[in-house]
Motif scaffolding. Sequence first.
Motif, PDB file in Angstrom:
ATOM      1  N   PHE A  13      48.037  45.406  45.148  1.00 38.46           N
ATOM      2  CA  PHE A  13      46.734  45.447  45.648  1.00 38.46           C
ATOM      3  C   PHE A  13      46.205  47.217  46.321  1.00 38.46           C
ATOM      4  N   ASN A  14      47.499  47.671  46.779  1.00 39.96           N
ATOM      5  CA  ASN A  14      47.416  48.915  47.230  1.00 39.96           C
ATOM      6  C   ASN A  14      47.260  50.156  45.752  1.00 39.96           C
ATOM      7  N   SER A  15      47.411  49.696  44.717  1.00 42.29           N
ATOM      8  CA  SER A  15      47.445  50.497  43.687  1.00 42.29           C
ATOM      9  C   SER A  15      45.933  50.759  43.439  1.00 42.29           C
ATOM     10  N   TYR A  16      45.182  49.898  43.881  1.00 42.47           N
ATOM     11  CA  TYR A  16      43.476  50.009  43.757  1.00 42.47           C
ATOM     12  C   TYR A  16      42.973  50.758  44.889  1.00 42.47           C
ATOM     13  N   SER A  17      42.190  51.775  44.782  1.00 46.56           N
ATOM     14  CA  SER A  17      41.611  52.655  45.700  1.00 46.56           C
ATOM     15  C   SER A  17      40.939  51.850  46.831  1.00 46.56           C
ATOM     16  N   GLN A  18      39.990  50.979  46.662  1.00 45.25           N
ATOM     17  CA  GLN A  18      39.299  50.152  47.584  1.00 45.25           C
ATOM     18  C   GLN A  18      40.143  49.267  48.490  1.00 45.25           C
ATOM     19  N   GLN A  54      46.304  44.391  31.453  1.00 46.82           N
ATOM     20  CA  GLN A  54      46.576  43.520  30.641  1.00 46.82           C
ATOM     21  C   GLN A  54      45.900  42.134  30.725  1.00 46.82           C
ATOM     22  N   VAL A  55      45.247  42.074  31.694  1.00 45.97           N
ATOM     23  CA  VAL A  55      44.561  40.740  32.172  1.00 45.97           C
ATOM     24  C   VAL A  55      42.902  41.020  31.664  1.00 45.97           C
ATOM     25  N   LEU A  56      42.798  40.370  30.554  1.00 40.41           N
ATOM     26  CA  LEU A  56      41.783  40.740  29.701  1.00 40.41           C
ATOM     27  C   LEU A  56      40.244  40.407  30.512  1.00 40.41           C
ATOM     28  N   ASP A  57      40.173  39.654  31.402  1.00 42.11           N
ATOM     29  CA  ASP A  57      38.859  39.349  32.232  1.00 42.11           C
ATOM     30  C   ASP A  57      38.675  40.123  33.239  1.00 42.11           C
ATOM     31  N   ALA A  58      39.814  40.831  33.793  1.00 42.64           N
ATOM     32  CA  ALA A  58      39.701  41.678  35.104  1.00 42.64           C
ATOM     33  C   ALA A  58      39.149  42.900  34.773  1.00 42.64           C
ATOM     34  N   ASP A  59      38.538  43.524  35.730  1.00 45.83           N
ATOM     35  CA  ASP A  59      37.891  44.821  35.785  1.00 45.83           C
ATOM     36  C   ASP A  59      39.069  45.465  36.418  1.00 45.83           C
ATOM     37  N   ARG A  60      39.266  46.474  35.552  1.00 47.09           N
ATOM     38  CA  ARG A  60      40.600  47.547  35.685  1.00 47.09           C
ATOM     39  C   ARG A  60      40.297  48.487  37.010  1.00 47.09           C
ATOM     40  N   HIS A  61      39.040  48.651  37.308  1.00 49.82           N
ATOM     41  CA  HIS A  61      38.661  49.615  38.450  1.00 49.82           C
ATOM     42  C   HIS A  61      38.648  48.900  39.688  1.00 49.82           C
ATOM     43  N   PHE A  62      38.657  47.533  39.969  1.00 48.74           N
ATOM     44  CA  PHE A  62      38.945  46.882  41.130  1.00 48.74           C
ATOM     45  C   PHE A  62      39.780  45.881  41.268  1.00 48.74           C
ATOM     46  N   ALA A  63      40.600  45.790  42.425  1.00 50.61           N
ATOM     47  CA  ALA A  63      41.659  44.821  42.865  1.00 50.61           C
ATOM     48  C   ALA A  63      40.953  43.395  42.511  1.00 50.61           C
ATOM     49  N   PRO A  64      41.978  42.700  41.857  1.00 53.88           N
ATOM     50  CA  PRO A  64      41.395  41.207  41.780  1.00 53.88           C
ATOM     51  C   PRO A  64      41.416  40.588  42.875  1.00 53.88           C
ATOM     52  N   SER A  65      40.318  39.479  43.324  1.00 52.96           N
ATOM     53  CA  SER A  65      40.204  38.691  44.387  1.00 52.96           C
ATOM     54  C   SER A  65      41.652  37.715  44.380  1.00 52.96           C
TER      55      SER A  65
END
Length: 88
Positions: A13-18, A54-65
């Motif tokens: 989670f901390n690897s995503y800026s938001q 590597q998670v195909l349906d994930a937005d690589r710019h935002f942390a997953p919910s």
Amino acid sequence: MQDQTRAIIGVMFNSYSQSQNTDPDALLLACDIALEGLRDDAIQDACRRFMKGQVLDADRHFAPSVAQLAVECQSRHDYFNRLDKAAQ
């Protein structure tokens, strides 16, 4: 959930800026609830897959919910269980 697993979740989670303004205690509590009963190796693998894009349906710019993380963790949990069963 093992301490190492909790640490990997935090790193992910901390690897995503938001994620910088997120309450880490509340986030980890939500993860504890959503990931209850899942294998630690599956959770760790899912976090690594998110960080590597590597998670195909994930937005690589935002942390997953937490819900997105739970779906991927469940998928990896099921996958590892199938591997274990096939190895027997």
